[in-house]
Design a protein around this motif. Structure first.
Motif, PDB file in Angstrom:
ATOM      1  N   THR A 175       0.841  -1.195   0.000  1.00 47.28           N
ATOM      2  CA  THR A 175       0.000   0.000   0.000  1.00 47.28           C
ATOM      3  C   THR A 175       0.876   1.245   0.000  1.00 47.28           C
ATOM      4  O   THR A 175       1.810   1.353   0.793  1.00 47.28           O
ATOM      5  CB  THR A 175      -0.939   0.001   1.215  1.00 47.28           C
ATOM      6  N   GLN A 233       0.839   5.515  -0.058  1.00 41.89           N
ATOM      7  CA  GLN A 233       0.100   6.770   0.087  1.00 41.89           C
ATOM      8  C   GLN A 233       0.455   7.679  -1.089  1.00 41.89           C
ATOM      9  O   GLN A 233       1.625   7.948  -1.348  1.00 41.89           O
ATOM     10  CB  GLN A 233       0.443   7.459   1.403  1.00 41.89           C
ATOM     11  N   GLY A 261      -3.491  12.101   2.624  1.00 38.34           N
ATOM     12  CA  GLY A 261      -4.089  10.787   2.872  1.00 38.34           C
ATOM     13  C   GLY A 261      -5.415  10.561   2.196  1.00 38.34           C
ATOM     14  O   GLY A 261      -6.143   9.620   2.551  1.00 38.34           O
ATOM     15  N   SER A 296      -5.825   9.540  -0.900  1.00 36.30           N
ATOM     16  CA  SER A 296      -5.767   8.488  -1.915  1.00 36.30           C
ATOM     17  C   SER A 296      -4.645   7.516  -1.604  1.00 36.30           C
ATOM     18  O   SER A 296      -3.564   7.913  -1.140  1.00 36.30           O
ATOM     19  CB  SER A 296      -5.573   9.087  -3.316  1.00 36.30           C
ATOM     20  N   TRP A 297      -4.929   6.229  -1.886  1.00 38.67           N
ATOM     21  CA  TRP A 297      -3.990   5.148  -1.586  1.00 38.67           C
ATOM     22  C   TRP A 297      -3.957   4.170  -2.751  1.00 38.67           C
ATOM     23  O   TRP A 297      -5.006   3.787  -3.279  1.00 38.67           O
ATOM     24  CB  TRP A 297      -4.420   4.418  -0.302  1.00 38.67           C
ATOM     25  N   HIS A 307      -2.909   0.428  -4.008  1.00 42.63           N
ATOM     26  CA  HIS A 307      -2.690  -0.915  -3.469  1.00 42.63           C
ATOM     27  C   HIS A 307      -2.191  -1.831  -4.590  1.00 42.63           C
ATOM     28  O   HIS A 307      -2.920  -2.128  -5.542  1.00 42.63           O
ATOM     29  CB  HIS A 307      -3.984  -1.468  -2.879  1.00 42.63           C
ATOM     30  N   ALA A 345      -5.848  -1.743   5.576  1.00 41.23           N
ATOM     31  CA  ALA A 345      -5.594  -0.450   4.928  1.00 41.23           C
ATOM     32  C   ALA A 345      -6.895   0.272   4.603  1.00 41.23           C
ATOM     33  O   ALA A 345      -7.000   1.496   4.791  1.00 41.23           O
ATOM     34  CB  ALA A 345      -4.776  -0.664   3.658  1.00 41.23           C
ATOM     35  N   HIS A 404      -8.563   4.126   6.481  1.00 42.41           N
ATOM     36  CA  HIS A 404      -8.889   5.323   5.705  1.00 42.41           C
ATOM     37  C   HIS A 404     -10.189   5.073   4.939  1.00 42.41           C
ATOM     38  O   HIS A 404     -10.206   4.986   3.713  1.00 42.41           O
ATOM     39  CB  HIS A 404      -7.747   5.654   4.743  1.00 42.41           C
ATOM     40  N   HIS A 422      -9.455   4.580  -2.717  1.00 41.49           N
ATOM     41  CA  HIS A 422      -8.585   3.420  -2.769  1.00 41.49           C
ATOM     42  C   HIS A 422      -8.494   2.954  -4.220  1.00 41.49           C
ATOM     43  O   HIS A 422      -9.507   2.749  -4.896  1.00 41.49           O
ATOM     44  CB  HIS A 422      -9.110   2.316  -1.859  1.00 41.49           C
TER      45      HIS A 422
END
Length: 328
Positions: free
Chosen positions: A162, A164, A169, A171-172, A174, A199, A203, A208
């Motif tokens: 994951t 960042q 924070g 958007s993440w 994966h 994860a 958030h 995601h």
């Protein structure tokens, strides 16, 4: 924040690979390689020959394919470019061979070590991408780095990573491993699902972005693996997330309804440097496909490109937490 993405690169069929210059000149902060970064079984020697190899023969062949791609000057320039970080996941052709299922292979002594060797190769590929210097890839298939997973008392798959994307924070990204545990109704496996669930839960209102070698509903896709297909839809709930996918040698933008209010917007960019048709007839026009995702404060701009010209574009609003507003 710009994220470029693409998949499917076969140096044995397409040696020039101008797509990397197109991506580099667009100056994204991140580039995501969505699998089939090499073609282990194309244009030769074919699946049956690879399956008959022992682990050392398999490593020698795998090394040749990686070395072939890492020697490409345009790819090297992209990796070394300041301000651009390149990430990679894998799919069947760089994991082992067409439609390879790691969960099945690990149960077969003749193939179990191939999974471990391939995993060590992928770790080294990721390492040199992170270090922005492909010349630091080991110099031979016999290097100890390629045998660490085979020598370990307990095999540890790649699992999920994951990242960042935005400092706030919202958007993440994966990076998933959709090959090592693939078997029956399982695509990712319990450990990887737990990693991702943690994860997601940390958030819940963020955007995601799932990086996947395969698509959500086409060909050898998530929909064929009911455990993970159901889990991801339930994880999305009433929100709108993104999936970046490859595999199918085409581009496409699809919106999947996963619940009454929940949506998964899928951006497929496949065919960075390969031909439109592969085995059994390796013919067809050369493809140069990639995608670009631009995350802005109030919206996300989605672009799919062929030969660096827009094919499909969309702009989706973002909520305060970061996730998207579902398209109609």
């Amino acid at each position: 924040m710009k994220i470029a993405f693409t998949s499917c690169t076969c140096a044995g069929l397409v040696s020039n690979q101008p797509v990397w210059d197109s991506i580099r000149l667009a100056q994204p902060e991140h580039v995501v390689l969505l699998g089939d970064n090499i073609y282990n079984d194309v244009p030769s020697p074919g699946m049956s020959v690879l399956q008959a190899m022992n682990a050392h023969e398999f490593a020698e062949h795998l090394y040749m394919r990686y070395a072939q791609q890492l020697a490409n000057p345009k790819f090297r320039d992209l990796v070394a470019a300041p301000g651009i970080q390149v990430h990679a996941i894998w799919d069947d052709h760089d994991f082992a061979w067409n439609d390879a299922q790691g969960g099945v292979m690990q149960a077969q002594p003749v193939h179990a070590d191939k999974v471990k060797v391939s995993t060590s190769f992928m770790r080294e590929f990721r390492r040199v991408l992170a270090e922005k210097d492909v010349t630091r890839f080991p110099s031979s298939a016999g290097d100890a780095a390629f045998w660490l997973d085979a020598a370990a008392p307990v095999f540890t798959p790649l699992g999920a990573t994951t990242i960042q994307l935005e400092p706030d924070g919202r958007s993440w990204l994966h990076l998933t491993d959709g090959r090592t545990q693939r078997k029956g109704k399982t695509l990712l496996g319990n450990v990887q699902r737990a990693q991702l669930t943690e994860a997601f839960n940390k958030h819940p209102d963020a955007l995601h972005i799932i990086a996947s070698g395969g698509t959500f509903t086409q060909k050898d896709c998530w929909a064929k693996y009911k455990d993970d297909f159901t889990w991801l839809k339930e994880s999305i709930g009433s929100r709108t997330w993104l999936m970046l996918s490859g595999d199918v040698h085409a581009t496409g933008l699809l919106t999947h309804k996963v619940s009454a209010a929940g949506r998964l917007v899928e951006l497929t960019a496949s065919g960075a440097a390969v031909v439109a048709k592969l085995n059994p007839v390796i013919t067809g026009p050369e493809l140069r496909n990639h995608g670009m995702l631009e995350l802005r404060a109030n919206d996300a701009k989605l672009d799919l490109l062929a030969y660096n010209k827009p094919v499909t574009s969309a702009v989706l609003p973002r909520r305060a937490g970061g996730d998207l507003v579902a398209p109609d």
